[in-house]
Design a protein around this motif. Sequence first.
Motif, short mmCIF file in Angstrom:
data_model
loop_
_atom_site.label_atom_id
_atom_site.label_comp_id
_atom_site.label_asym_id
_atom_site.label_seq_id
_atom_site.Cartn_x
_atom_site.Cartn_y
_atom_site.Cartn_z
N ALA A 64 0.83 -1.21 0.00
CA ALA A 64 0.00 0.00 0.00
C ALA A 64 0.86 1.26 0.00
N ALA A 65 2.08 1.14 0.53
CA ALA A 65 2.97 2.30 0.62
C ALA A 65 3.61 2.66 -0.71
N VAL A 66 3.48 1.79 -1.72
CA VAL A 66 4.05 2.11 -3.04
C VAL A 66 2.95 2.24 -4.10
N GLU A 67 1.73 2.39 -3.64
CA GLU A 67 0.64 2.64 -4.58
C GLU A 67 0.81 4.04 -5.19
N PRO A 68 0.23 4.29 -6.36
CA PRO A 68 0.35 5.61 -6.99
C PRO A 68 -0.08 6.74 -6.06
N GLY A 69 0.71 7.81 -6.03
CA GLY A 69 0.38 8.98 -5.24
C GLY A 69 0.81 8.93 -3.80
N VAL A 70 1.34 7.77 -3.32
CA VAL A 70 1.75 7.65 -1.92
C VAL A 70 3.20 8.07 -1.78
N GLY A 71 3.49 8.90 -0.81
CA GLY A 71 4.86 9.34 -0.55
C GLY A 71 4.99 9.85 0.86
N ALA A 96 7.38 -3.14 -6.45
CA ALA A 96 7.33 -1.71 -6.79
C ALA A 96 7.79 -1.48 -8.22
N THR A 97 8.83 -2.19 -8.65
CA THR A 97 9.38 -1.96 -9.99
C THR A 97 8.62 -2.72 -11.07
N ASP A 98 8.08 -3.87 -10.74
CA ASP A 98 7.41 -4.70 -11.75
C ASP A 98 5.92 -4.39 -11.88
N HIS A 99 5.29 -3.96 -10.78
CA HIS A 99 3.84 -3.85 -10.80
C HIS A 99 3.30 -2.49 -10.36
N ALA A 100 4.11 -1.70 -9.63
CA ALA A 100 3.58 -0.46 -9.07
C ALA A 100 4.06 0.78 -9.82
N GLY A 101 4.80 0.60 -10.91
CA GLY A 101 5.21 1.74 -11.72
C GLY A 101 6.23 2.64 -11.06
N ARG A 102 7.04 2.10 -10.16
CA ARG A 102 8.06 2.90 -9.49
C ARG A 102 9.45 2.44 -9.93
#
Length: 718
Positions: A64-71, A96-102
């Motif tokens: 949940a901490a690497v969902e879009p918009g979370v920082g 985060a790198t494979d699925h969360a777009g980070r």
Amino acid sequence: MSGSNDAQADGHGRIYQSSGDQHIIEHHHHGPSWSGPDSVRHPAVGRAPVVLRDRAAEMDRLRAAVEPGVGNRVYVLHGLGGCGKTAVAYTLFRHATDHAGRIGLWVNASDPASLRAGMLAVAADRGASDAELSGARSGLRPAADLVWHYLDRSDEPWLLVLDNADTPAILRDGGWLRTSPAGTVVVTTRQAAVRWWPGAELLQFGVLPREDAARVLQDLAPHAGGIEDAAEVADRLGHLPLALTLAGGFLSHQVLDPWTLADYRRSLDGSPGLHPIELIDRGAEADSDSRHLLSRTWQLSLDGLATQGLPEATALLRLLSCWAGDPLPLQVLANAEIDPGLHPSRVESALRGLLDHSLIELVPGEVRGLRTHGILLDSVAQTTPRDQRDQLITAAARLLRAVLPEVPERGAQDPVVRQLVPHVMALLRRAVGWGASRAVVEAAADCALQMVIAVHRSGDYASALALANEALEISTSFLGDDDVFAFRFRRRIGSSLFRLGKFAESEAVVRRTLEAFERMLGPDSPDALESCLQLVGPLSNLGRVEESISLARRAVRGREGSLGRLHPLTLVARRMFVELAATQGAAALPERDEIAATGPDLIADCHSAIGEEHPITLTAEHNYAFVLVGLGNPSEALPYIRKVIAGYGKIYSQDYPMLLGARSLLSQALDALGQHADAIEQAEIVVEGRVRVLGPTHPWTQAAEELLTQLRNQRDSS
């Protein structure tokens, strides 16, 4: 030319000066003056987990901490070294790198140089120029400010992992740990102290549940055995992820003669010339660093504590390695001292240091305690210098004896004492395993003996029997089969067998100890006299009352001669002697009345020497009341019985065997006095209690059932 030779050089430049002509040729090959990581985009881990087992709740929180918009978040994953914190961070990194777009950024934060180089590499990744980086490396501009300037302005959301940050001061002092709206920071550390992580969310990690631990082994070595074999090996490894990973790695890389999980377990339990920790470390990959070796990973924390001015933490952890991984009551460590190495005034700070580095954990509850992982203890024990081992065992035994009762009373034991059972046995095992001196092993064996007695007198005879057998096996492997302690443990075995209704087995075992003590220490030695008394119960229950009387009389005379008539041990012998006047078969003996007549004097001596409420006094009155009922004087016995039941009720549980025995005697006295309903009520209580405590097949349970049946038949026929 002026003739002067004034010049300056910068950086790698040189000035050559001469008053004459010179021809100089130089070849310069300048590399960079700093070295950084090869990549911050790929996690620098050892063996990546095949599947991350357990950790579902933690992973949900972190995903949940690497969902879009979370920082603007910092998560600190803390726990014992080897508990899988890096594996969790790695799994999150991949998500985060494979699925969360980070983008993922991974920095080794184990030391200042690695942290600085890694963070500057992060700045370079996010767009810092060579000039800016050069200025930061040379100290011309704040390095941390540069890094966070570019992290804040990153055009892509990121996850930054600061791995192995076990010295938080280097993060704090350099200003390296911050938050940013552009990303999320995850820190892995052994350092659990909240003061280091203001504003962060802390997630604690420990060992795995049994089933998940077994699955880790099967993930790594799927052909080595079934789930039950894997679970047994996992139990032996304490469910610690690092140990499981090493074991699985070892099993998966066997080529010539592949081991099964069962083979591995047997080797852990005892392989000649190979310590279990050495076996586990064989599963490490070539050139593994200290963090990936059980024999070295804990030393990193201890080295850090020594650097912080807490060298005592090492001495304390070595002391803890003398005991077990079960919760240890904190009061055991009161006045802990090892000279040199640990002063009592430094125990508190050493404990705090071990807690902060997740090497131990506090255990709340009725008894405040601490727990240390068993694999950690074995690892520390393996590396403890040989010249310190006797001193450590001696100190550990002294601390246990300070808490164990000198003479355990009957009835429920202090909860602290019951928690010492695994530690006492671990101490004896460690003393033998370390090859300590004979005197030191005997000190550990003496602790075990006191523990066995305490458990027996609590009424848990089956556990006392198991402990005595275990202590006998461990101690004789070092002290020998003919040692005094071997026979003392055997006598305790005989005593427990008697209470469990195995009268013939008990008599045979205790008889052997009597013969041994007579030979080794003399016929009037305290040990020989104690064995005489321990034979009285089995023999009288086997119908050999004359032998019982002879041995009891011998013990009374021996103790009166050496200790005096009023010594508590003499009173114990006298109370056992008087009871024999009413045992089965005693009625035909000419000395029965003589024995019975000693009862009033015994009770009077107990009152004057130890008091009317003392357990020895109550048992003496109980035994004399038993004699009175047997002699046909129930009305005279009744006041004694009621007093005994009231006294027992204050110190024993309602199911304690001696209290049930007093109720059985009350039932017989009431029946003899014509109070049949009350007699049946007491008999029912006795049967129910003995079935719960002793089981339905115990001779004393069967005797209680026969009495109850008899009383009911009398009632029904009247």
